[in-house]
Design a protein around this motif. Structure first.
Motif, short mmCIF file in Angstrom:
data_model
loop_
_atom_site.label_atom_id
_atom_site.label_comp_id
_atom_site.label_asym_id
_atom_site.label_seq_id
_atom_site.Cartn_x
_atom_site.Cartn_y
_atom_site.Cartn_z
N TYR A 110 0.86 -1.41 -0.10
CA TYR A 110 0.05 0.12 -0.03
C TYR A 110 0.65 1.71 -0.51
O TYR A 110 0.64 2.66 -0.60
N ARG A 111 1.65 0.80 0.80
CA ARG A 111 2.95 2.33 0.84
C ARG A 111 3.21 2.93 -0.75
O ARG A 111 3.45 3.37 -0.49
N ASN A 114 0.56 4.19 -6.05
CA ASN A 114 0.87 5.49 -6.33
C ASN A 114 -1.07 5.68 -6.23
O ASN A 114 -2.01 5.59 -6.88
N TRP A 115 -1.21 6.20 -5.07
CA TRP A 115 -3.23 6.38 -4.82
C TRP A 115 -3.63 7.91 -5.81
O TRP A 115 -4.54 7.53 -5.76
N GLU A 116 -3.16 9.13 -5.61
CA GLU A 116 -2.99 10.04 -6.03
C GLU A 116 -3.66 9.52 -7.20
O GLU A 116 -4.52 10.24 -8.21
N ASN A 192 -0.05 13.31 1.81
CA ASN A 192 -0.19 13.52 1.07
C ASN A 192 -1.61 13.91 -0.12
O ASN A 192 -2.20 13.38 -0.53
N TYR A 193 -1.80 14.98 1.02
CA TYR A 193 -3.32 15.41 0.75
C TYR A 193 -3.67 17.12 0.60
O TYR A 193 -2.74 17.58 1.39
N HIS A 285 0.36 8.40 3.24
CA HIS A 285 -0.73 7.96 2.09
C HIS A 285 -2.17 8.05 2.60
O HIS A 285 -3.28 8.00 2.46
N TYR A 286 -2.07 8.20 4.72
CA TYR A 286 -3.40 7.81 5.07
C TYR A 286 -4.80 8.42 4.97
O TYR A 286 -5.72 8.15 4.32
N GLN A 288 -5.11 9.34 1.47
CA GLN A 288 -5.33 9.27 0.15
C GLN A 288 -6.09 7.74 0.19
O GLN A 288 -7.37 7.72 -0.10
N VAL A 289 -5.21 7.11 0.60
CA VAL A 289 -5.46 5.43 1.41
C VAL A 289 -7.50 5.51 1.55
O VAL A 289 -8.62 5.12 1.38
#
Length: 595
Positions: A110-111, A114-116, A192-193, A285-286, A288-289
């Protein structure tokens, strides 16, 4: 967290019994909380509550009585039974260690995603679905995304677009210092938000010994312009129907923030609420996920979301016992993330604003507000609500106070407060009787899991330690491996029917050290790989110390998990209800870097 104040004692309180006899609750004082969310106004209701509160402690008699009876009945039978119990938990510990490794790999995957891009694909899901469908073979991440996109395309018109999602982070504050709050706020900013879609709500207790209006204003001046919204509020003390508990404070803050969001035209279905402790630091990434998991979940309006909790903010600074307790707590959340049916809300968690409004926010008068929130949502949605794992960590502090002894005392009290979640059992039984829409089988399974979880918490480490000593004591006299069958038959007490079982038990016991080492090594490797980067002021030799610390687990687990759990359950039996207190967590000005 910082240390709270002990509730004041008061005179006995009486509630009215319609039959004329008053109900005296001589132990209950303001700040001490029973298992009930509302006062019991009749004697039968109060007596029922007392019986249910006593059940967990009464069950603690069984692990004491049963081994004694077995030992007195037959040494061979006791040897076989004790060996079977040890073998079961050896296998279980190996299974738990493997689950930790599996969740570690999932978190690592998950880390690296690319969640974006994943969130961007939701704006044009069909193009991405065709792209994935044309591939001859999908890896686990791609198959997971394809399934999520299928759900997203059937979500209906009321679901917000990814760019319309706002995050409300509610942080209750009592006596936590500014340094801890600032490090948590900086970690949120570093995520990342888009900061303009993050709303911080710091809800301070009005009775806080350190946070006055001047200090709050200084914090507001520093961070007020760095988030989309930055709200500070003070929760009044002694509101009707409220106790001095965290749930009352976060409910107050969330409701204040919701009113502000509604005034700005942001609706409930656009808002995801994260309930953080003051020392909670989300991984990059919290958000975003969480956004992606929320949007692609068909039950988004009833479910809650649980990250993995890693007590790592000060892991390189605390005492060995605190670090080991933090390891155990962290490893357990890793395991539960692989078992969604067993996953419960614990500490820092998240849920949609719609789900939160649907259950009237958090309970305002019970100590375990997190676990009680799960049950309120479960019964409030007739069994639909569940807890969804995020497979991503948030970082919290391990217990640390001004001295070694004070740290040990605070550590014990923290685990006792966690294990005080056993007071949910009477509430669950009450809801089981009143809610007829949930299938009986589901209610029975949920209740059994809840009750057995706290029973095992209080007993298993102690039993493993004591039964291992008993098996070692009985082994030489029961197995008699050096004698022939004829010689064994000459003994008057020899029982032919148990001989195969004794032999099997003996062989299993001979394998026990190997299985123990294997499971311990797996758990230790996962725990150490999850640690933050070693700070410069800690030499490489510190790793040796951290590895050797795991040898103390057979002592640390009974002392810091069994004894506090037994304490909590016995307190319920004798109506020695706990008052809410927050845990002392001191650390240096710089917390360890998160990943």
């Amino acid at each position: 967290m910082a240390a709270g104040q002990r509730p004041r004692a008061c005179h006995a309180r009486k509630t009215h019994d319609p039959r004329g006899a008053p109900i005296t609750e001589s132990i209950i004082a303001p700040g001490f909380h029973t298992s009930a969310e509302t006062p019991r106004l009749t004697r039968p209701a109060y007596q029922t509550q007392r019986v249910l509160e006593s059940v967990p402690a009464l069950l603690l008699v069984l692990p004491v009585v049963i081994p004694i009876l077995l030992f007195e009945t037959s040494h061979r039978l006791a040897y076989v039974a004790f060996s079977a119990y040890l073998a079961f938990w050896l296998a279980a510990s190996l299974s738990l260690a493997v689950r930790q490794a599996i969740e570690y790999r999932t978190m690592k995957r998950y880390r690296e995603l690319n969640w974006e891009a994943r969130l961007r694909h939701l704006n044009d899901p069909y193009a991405r679905m065709h792209e994935l469908a044309d591939q001859p073979r999908l890896d686990p991440s791609e198959a997971e995304e394809l399934q999520a996109l299928n759900v997203w395309t059937h979500s209906g018109p009321e679901v917000p677009a990814p760019d319309e999602v706002h995050h409300l982070i509610v942080i209750p504050v009592y006596s936590e210092g500014r340094a801890i709050l600032e490090q948590s706020l900086e970690a949120i900013l570093a995520a990342n938000y888009a900061a303009d879609r993050l709303m911080i709500c710091l809800t301070f207790e009005a009775r806080s010994p350190i946070w006055n209006e001047e200090r709050i204003e200084q914090l507001r001046a520093t961070y007020g312009g760095r988030f989309g919204r930055f709200l500070t509020t003070r929760h009044p003390d002694g509101l009707p129907g409220e106790g001095r508990v965290k749930g009352a404070n976060i409910s107050w803050g969330a409701q204040e923030a919701r009113r502000e969001l509604l005034r700005d035209g942001i609706r409930d279905h656009q808002v995801i609420v994260s309930a953080f402790d003051a020392d909670t630091r989300p991984s990059p990434h919290y958000f975003q996920v969480l956004s992606y998991t929320y949007l692609t979940n068909p039950n988004r309006d009833v479910d809650s979301y649980q990250p993995v909790l890693l007590f790592h903010n000060n892991a390189w600074e605390v005492t060995s016992a605190s670090r080991l307790v933090g390891y155990i707590a962290s490893m357990w959340t890793l395991v539960d993330s692989t078992r969604p049916k067993r996953l419960r809300i614990f500490s820092s968690h998240a849920m949609g604003m719609r789900a939160l409004v649907g259950v009237d926010f958090w309970s305002t008068n019970v100590i375990p507000d997190d676990s009680r929130q799960y049950w309120r949502m479960y019964f409030g949605t007739n069994g639909r609500a569940k807890t969804v794992p995020l497979h991503l960590p948030v970082y919290l502090d391990a217990v640390q106070s001004h001295s070694w002894w004070a740290t040990m005392r605070e550590q014990y009290r923290q685990i006792r407060r966690w294990s005080y979640g056993v007071i949910d059992f009477p509430y669950i039984m009450e809801q089981n009787l009143t809610n007829q829409r949930i299938p009986l089988r589901d209610k029975a399974m949920q209740t059994f899991r809840q009750l057995s979880q706290f029973h095992l918490w209080a007993t298993v480490p102690l039993l493993l330690l004591s039964l291992r000593l008993m098996v070692n004591y009985l082994g030489p006299t029961v197995t008699r491996s050096s004698e022939s069958i004829a010689e064994l038959a000459a003994h008057a007490n020899y029982d032919w029917s148990t001989s195969p079982l004794v032999e099997i038990a003996s062989r299993v016991n001979s394998l026990a050290p190997v299985l123990t080492v294997v499971s311990l090594v797996i758990s230790a490797v996962v725990a150490l790989k999850l640690l933050p980067k070693r700070p410069r002021h800690r030499g490489p030799q510190t790793w040796v110390k951290m590895v050797l610390e795991f040898c103390a687990l057979p002592i640390v687990a009974p002392v810091f998990f069994c004894l506090p759990a037994i304490d909590a359950q016995v307190r319920l039996l004798f109506r020695r209800y706990l008052g809410f207190r927050v845990t002392v967590k001191l650390r240096s000005d710089i917390a360890h870097r998160i990943r």
